[in-house]
Motif scaffolding. Structure first.
Motif, PDB file in Angstrom:
ATOM      1  N   ARG A  53       0.819  -1.216   0.000  1.00 14.47           N
ATOM      2  CA  ARG A  53       0.000   0.000   0.000  1.00 14.47           C
ATOM      3  C   ARG A  53       0.855   1.270   0.000  1.00 14.47           C
ATOM      4  N   GLY A  54       2.174   1.106   0.077  1.00 13.29           N
ATOM      5  CA  GLY A  54       3.081   2.240   0.194  1.00 13.29           C
ATOM      6  C   GLY A  54       3.442   2.862  -1.139  1.00 13.29           C
ATOM      7  N   PRO A  55       4.417   3.746  -1.120  1.00 11.37           N
ATOM      8  CA  PRO A  55       4.754   4.538  -2.312  1.00 11.37           C
ATOM      9  C   PRO A  55       5.318   3.734  -3.483  1.00 11.37           C
ATOM     10  N   PHE A  56       5.832   2.531  -3.222  1.00 17.51           N
ATOM     11  CA  PHE A  56       6.450   1.746  -4.294  1.00 17.51           C
ATOM     12  C   PHE A  56       5.572   0.591  -4.753  1.00 17.51           C
ATOM     13  N   GLY A  57       4.467   0.320  -4.032  1.00 20.13           N
ATOM     14  CA  GLY A  57       3.533  -0.732  -4.416  1.00 20.13           C
ATOM     15  C   GLY A  57       4.005  -2.133  -4.091  1.00 20.13           C
ATOM     16  N   ALA A  58       5.141  -2.252  -3.429  1.00 14.40           N
ATOM     17  CA  ALA A  58       5.716  -3.553  -3.057  1.00 14.40           C
ATOM     18  C   ALA A  58       6.881  -3.284  -2.114  1.00 14.40           C
ATOM     19  N   PRO A  59       7.334  -4.307  -1.400  1.00 16.21           N
ATOM     20  CA  PRO A  59       8.559  -4.124  -0.611  1.00 16.21           C
ATOM     21  C   PRO A  59       9.729  -3.812  -1.545  1.00 16.21           C
ATOM     22  N   VAL A  60      10.677  -3.028  -1.044  1.00 16.92           N
ATOM     23  CA  VAL A  60      11.866  -2.686  -1.826  1.00 16.92           C
ATOM     24  C   VAL A  60      13.113  -3.089  -1.050  1.00 16.92           C
ATOM     25  N   ALA A  61      14.149  -3.412  -1.797  1.00 17.89           N
ATOM     26  CA  ALA A  61      15.439  -3.751  -1.203  1.00 17.89           C
ATOM     27  C   ALA A  61      16.063  -2.500  -0.601  1.00 17.89           C
ATOM     28  N   HIS A  62      16.805  -2.679   0.457  1.00 16.21           N
ATOM     29  CA  HIS A  62      17.602  -1.601   1.025  1.00 16.21           C
ATOM     30  C   HIS A  62      18.602  -1.147  -0.040  1.00 16.21           C
ATOM     31  N   GLY A  63      18.873   0.141  -0.102  1.00 13.87           N
ATOM     32  CA  GLY A  63      19.908   0.611  -1.015  1.00 13.87           C
ATOM     33  C   GLY A  63      21.236  -0.064  -0.739  1.00 13.87           C
ATOM     34  N   TYR A  64      21.542  -0.218   0.549  1.00 12.06           N
ATOM     35  CA  TYR A  64      22.814  -0.851   0.903  1.00 12.06           C
ATOM     36  C   TYR A  64      22.834  -2.344   0.565  1.00 12.06           C
ATOM     37  N   LEU A  65      21.666  -2.972   0.501  1.00 10.04           N
ATOM     38  CA  LEU A  65      21.620  -4.359   0.015  1.00 10.04           C
ATOM     39  C   LEU A  65      22.017  -4.384  -1.457  1.00 10.04           C
ATOM     40  N   THR A  66      21.434  -3.498  -2.236  1.00 13.96           N
ATOM     41  CA  THR A  66      21.791  -3.413  -3.656  1.00 13.96           C
ATOM     42  C   THR A  66      23.292  -3.187  -3.805  1.00 13.96           C
ATOM     43  N   LEU A  67      23.829  -2.257  -3.023  1.00 12.65           N
ATOM     44  CA  LEU A  67      25.264  -1.977  -3.065  1.00 12.65           C
ATOM     45  C   LEU A  67      26.077  -3.217  -2.692  1.00 12.65           C
ATOM     46  N   SER A  68      25.623  -3.940  -1.673  1.00 14.26           N
ATOM     47  CA  SER A  68      26.381  -5.110  -1.205  1.00 14.26           C
ATOM     48  C   SER A  68      26.345  -6.265  -2.199  1.00 14.26           C
ATOM     49  N   LEU A  69      25.415  -6.233  -3.139  1.00 14.88           N
ATOM     50  CA  LEU A  69      25.345  -7.279  -4.164  1.00 14.88           C
ATOM     51  C   LEU A  69      26.331  -7.046  -5.310  1.00 14.88           C
ATOM     52  N   ILE A  70      27.003  -5.904  -5.330  1.00 16.72           N
ATOM     53  CA  ILE A  70      27.922  -5.610  -6.430  1.00 16.72           C
ATOM     54  C   ILE A  70      28.974  -6.701  -6.634  1.00 16.72           C
ATOM     55  N   PRO A  71      29.631  -7.223  -5.598  1.00 22.30           N
ATOM     56  CA  PRO A  71      30.597  -8.306  -5.860  1.00 22.30           C
ATOM     57  C   PRO A  71      29.966  -9.507  -6.574  1.00 22.30           C
ATOM     58  N   LEU A  72      28.769  -9.883  -6.195  1.00 23.98           N
ATOM     59  CA  LEU A  72      28.059 -10.972  -6.869  1.00 23.98           C
ATOM     60  C   LEU A  72      27.743 -10.609  -8.315  1.00 23.98           C
ATOM     61  N   LEU A  73      27.283  -9.394  -8.529  1.00 21.17           N
ATOM     62  CA  LEU A  73      26.849  -8.965  -9.857  1.00 21.17           C
ATOM     63  C   LEU A  73      28.013  -8.750 -10.822  1.00 21.17           C
ATOM     64  N   VAL A  74      29.200  -8.453 -10.290  1.00 19.95           N
ATOM     65  CA  VAL A  74      30.365  -8.141 -11.129  1.00 19.95           C
ATOM     66  C   VAL A  74      31.251  -9.358 -11.374  1.00 19.95           C
ATOM     67  N   ARG A  75      31.159 -10.368 -10.533  1.00 21.44           N
ATOM     68  CA  ARG A  75      32.139 -11.467 -10.581  1.00 21.44           C
ATOM     69  C   ARG A  75      32.204 -12.195 -11.920  1.00 21.44           C
ATOM     70  N   ASP A  76      31.150 -12.163 -12.697  1.00 20.89           N
ATOM     71  CA  ASP A  76      31.161 -12.834 -13.998  1.00 20.89           C
ATOM     72  C   ASP A  76      31.429 -11.882 -15.159  1.00 20.89           C
ATOM     73  N   ILE A  77      31.782 -10.633 -14.858  1.00 15.49           N
ATOM     74  CA  ILE A  77      32.039  -9.664 -15.926  1.00 15.49           C
ATOM     75  C   ILE A  77      33.499  -9.715 -16.375  1.00 15.49           C
ATOM     76  N   TYR A  78      34.426  -9.708 -15.424  1.00 16.04           N
ATOM     77  CA  TYR A  78      35.843  -9.723 -15.799  1.00 16.04           C
ATOM     78  C   TYR A  78      36.661 -10.400 -14.706  1.00 16.04           C
ATOM     79  N   THR A  79      37.844 -10.851 -15.107  1.00 19.57           N
ATOM     80  CA  THR A  79      38.793 -11.432 -14.167  1.00 19.57           C
ATOM     81  C   THR A  79      40.196 -11.071 -14.626  1.00 19.57           C
ATOM     82  N   VAL A  80      41.091 -10.997 -13.663  1.00 23.27           N
ATOM     83  CA  VAL A  80      42.494 -10.719 -13.960  1.00 23.27           C
ATOM     84  C   VAL A  80      43.308 -11.913 -13.464  1.00 23.27           C
ATOM     85  N   GLN A  81      44.039 -12.528 -14.357  1.00 22.55           N
ATOM     86  CA  GLN A  81      44.852 -13.677 -13.974  1.00 22.55           C
ATOM     87  C   GLN A  81      46.122 -13.221 -13.261  1.00 22.55           C
ATOM     88  N   GLY A  82      46.673 -14.112 -12.449  1.00 21.62           N
ATOM     89  CA  GLY A  82      47.949 -13.848 -11.795  1.00 21.62           C
ATOM     90  C   GLY A  82      47.867 -12.955 -10.576  1.00 21.62           C
TER      91      GLY A  82
END
Length: 150
Positions: A53-82
């Motif tokens: 019933r609130g302003p977003f029409g559903a529960p929303v993730a904490h901004g800091y949760l979204t931020l904390s997911l960055i390592p998960l979201l980036v891990r398959d984008i690039y890697t550096v060997q060595g």
């Protein structure tokens, strides 16, 4: 996945977009666990009925949760060997333009914004944009700072 053979090869990619990671669905369980871990039980995150019933029409993730997911979201984008290790050194700038509703799919795109030599190896600033499937504005834009040690 973009693979760099070493730090010099990564440095040569300065200014380049490195790609996108896979989509990740943000669940109520993740939101609840984050609320428990941080003590942030604000109703827009954890009270399903009131949040509907609130302003977003559903529960929303904490901004800091979204931020904390960055390592998960980036891990398959690039890697550096060595590398001996990569260490989170911090953030330069973070913004949360659009809230992430429960059940939304998010993914990250990464751009190598800056890379400099430091005593231990290289310090990279990677601009990460967390997109929400079907939304015109991103959930999060962050300049992450990573220490890369060969």
């Amino acid at each position: 996945m973009r693979t760099f053979a070493n730090l010099d090869e990564l440095a040569a990619a300065k200014g380049e977009h490195l790609g996108f990671g896979p989509w990740h669905e943000v669940t109520q369980q993740e939101i609840d666990l984050f609320a428990d871990a941080t003590g942030d039980h604000q109703w827009i995150h954890v009270d399903l009925e009131k949040a509907a019933r609130g302003p977003f029409g559903a529960p929303v993730a904490h901004g800091y949760l979204t931020l904390s997911l960055i390592p998960l979201l980036v891990r398959d984008i690039y890697t550096v060997q060595g590398l001996t290790m990569g260490v989170n050194y911090g953030l330069n700038k973070v913004r949360f333009p659009t809230p992430v509703k429960v059940g939304s799919r998010i993914r990250a795109g990464a751009e190598l914004f800056e890379i400099t030599d430091v005593a231990q190896g290289k310090q990279a600033v990677v601009k990460v944009v967390v997109e929400i499937d079907g939304e015109p504005k991103p959930a999060c834009v962050a300049e992450t700072v990573v220490l890369l040690v060969p």
